[in-house]
Design a protein around this motif. Sequence first.
Motif, short mmCIF file in Angstrom:
data_model
loop_
_atom_site.label_atom_id
_atom_site.label_comp_id
_atom_site.label_asym_id
_atom_site.label_seq_id
_atom_site.Cartn_x
_atom_site.Cartn_y
_atom_site.Cartn_z
N SER A 107 1.15 9.11 -6.31
CA SER A 107 1.37 10.38 -6.15
C SER A 107 2.38 10.83 -7.30
O SER A 107 2.47 12.02 -7.74
N ALA A 108 3.17 9.77 -8.12
CA ALA A 108 4.44 10.30 -8.97
C ALA A 108 3.69 10.32 -10.61
O ALA A 108 4.07 10.39 -11.49
N GLY A 109 2.13 9.98 -10.33
CA GLY A 109 1.34 10.05 -11.50
C GLY A 109 1.14 8.61 -12.49
O GLY A 109 0.69 8.78 -13.47
N LYS B 257 1.15 -1.21 -0.18
CA LYS B 257 0.10 0.00 0.01
C LYS B 257 0.87 1.29 0.04
O LYS B 257 0.55 2.34 -0.79
N ILE B 258 2.01 1.26 0.78
CA ILE B 258 2.82 2.38 0.93
C ILE B 258 3.29 2.78 -0.43
O ILE B 258 3.39 3.97 -0.89
N LEU B 259 3.99 1.67 -1.08
CA LEU B 259 4.77 2.17 -2.30
C LEU B 259 3.74 2.33 -3.56
O LEU B 259 3.99 3.26 -4.37
N ARG B 260 2.58 1.67 -3.67
CA ARG B 260 1.67 1.90 -4.54
C ARG B 260 1.24 3.40 -4.28
O ARG B 260 1.04 4.17 -5.43
N GLU B 261 0.86 3.93 -2.92
CA GLU B 261 0.62 5.42 -2.79
C GLU B 261 1.72 6.35 -3.46
O GLU B 261 1.29 7.27 -4.16
N TYR B 262 3.19 5.89 -3.19
CA TYR B 262 4.23 6.76 -3.95
C TYR B 262 4.00 6.67 -5.45
O TYR B 262 4.14 7.90 -5.95
N PHE B 263 3.72 5.81 -5.74
CA PHE B 263 3.57 5.53 -7.38
C PHE B 263 2.40 6.40 -7.85
O PHE B 263 2.62 7.32 -8.98
N PRO C 266 11.45 11.30 -4.78
CA PRO C 266 11.87 11.67 -3.17
C PRO C 266 12.23 10.52 -2.46
O PRO C 266 11.60 9.23 -3.10
N PRO C 267 12.97 10.64 -1.55
CA PRO C 267 13.11 9.33 -0.86
C PRO C 267 11.93 8.65 -0.35
O PRO C 267 11.02 9.13 0.04
N VAL C 268 12.07 7.18 -0.29
CA VAL C 268 10.89 6.28 0.06
C VAL C 268 11.45 5.86 1.53
O VAL C 268 12.39 5.05 1.47
N MET C 269 10.76 6.20 2.73
CA MET C 269 11.40 5.64 3.87
C MET C 269 10.39 4.44 4.35
O MET C 269 9.32 4.18 4.29
N TRP C 270 11.23 3.63 4.96
CA TRP C 270 10.85 2.16 5.81
C TRP C 270 10.92 2.68 7.15
O TRP C 270 12.06 2.79 7.74
#
Length: 299
Positions: A210-212, A202-208, A260-264
Motif C-alpha cells: 500500500s505504501a508503494g 501477510k499483514i505487514l506485506r500488505e502495508y508495504f 500510518p500506525p500499524v496495529m497488532w
Amino acid sequence: MEFRQLRFFAEAAKQKSITKASEVLHISQPALSKAIKGLEEELGTTLLIRTNKTSELTDAGEVVLDYALRMGVLLEEMTTTLNDLSELKRGEVHIGLPPFIGSLLFPKVMAKFHHHYPNIKLNIAEYGGARVVKSVEEGEMELGVAVLPLDDKQFRIYPILEEEMQLVVHEDHPLGKKQSIDMSDLADEEFIFYNEEFALYKILREYFISAGFEPKILFQSSQWDLMSEMAAANLGITILPASICRRVPNKELRFLGLRPPVMWRLAVITKKDRYLSRAARTLIDFILSSKGALGQEEQ
C-alpha cells in the motif's frame, strides 16, 4: 435389561430377603419379585433360590451380583464426574497458540488460571498463526489465539489486545535518530521478516505494498528474540509489537513509531458452529477478564 432390575437384584442379594429389600427400596414385594423374575427370564437362568424366610444366590446369581455391583460403582463415578463438570471441578481444553504470542503474553495468565481451576487440563499446541486458524476451523483445536482481521462469519472473535507495532533499528542506522518514520521511506531498507506461516507476514506485506513497494526481505524467522538480535547486529531492520519491544534487553536498538500506525490486534477465536465446553467458556472468560495484563507482564 434395565439397570433398575440389577439394582433391585443386588439389594435382594444383600438383604437375603425379598421382604427386607422391598422395604429398603420402598417398593412392594410383588413389584420387586416381578423385576427380579424378568431379569432371570432375560438372562435365561435362576439367580435367587427363594424360601419363606430367605433368598440365596445361585452360582449364576453370584456372577450377576459381581457385575451389578461393579456397574453400580461405575454409574456412581459417572454421576460424580458429571457433577464435577457442571461445577467446573474438572475439564479439558485444547488451545492453539502461536509461539510468538504464547511465550510473550500467556505464561502468567495460564498460571493464574491453573491456580483458580487446578483440575482443568490445558492442552496447548504451538502453531504458526495461519495454522492456528486452520486448526480451529477444522475442529482440531477448540479455541485459538490469532491475529486480526479474520472472517467473523466463520469464527466467534473475542478481542484481547490491541497495540502499535514499532520499527526496530540499530542506534547507528541512519534512521536511529528519528522518533517515527513513514512506511514509504522504508522502500530501500532490508528487512528481517516473519515466516510466511505468520499472520504478520501477510499483514505487514500488505502495508508495504500500500505504501508503494515490495519489501526487501533479507532474513526470515519465527523467533522475536532472533529477529531483534539480528537488528542489534545491524544486519537489517525489523518490525515488532510494542510489548515485545519492551522485552528486548539490547540497549543498542532504537524503537520508532510508524506512520500510518500499524496495529497488532489479537483475539481468542472459536468456530461459530462448534459446541464449546464449559471449561473452554470459562477459559475464554478468564482471558478476557485478564486482558488488561496482557502485554504488560514483563514491564
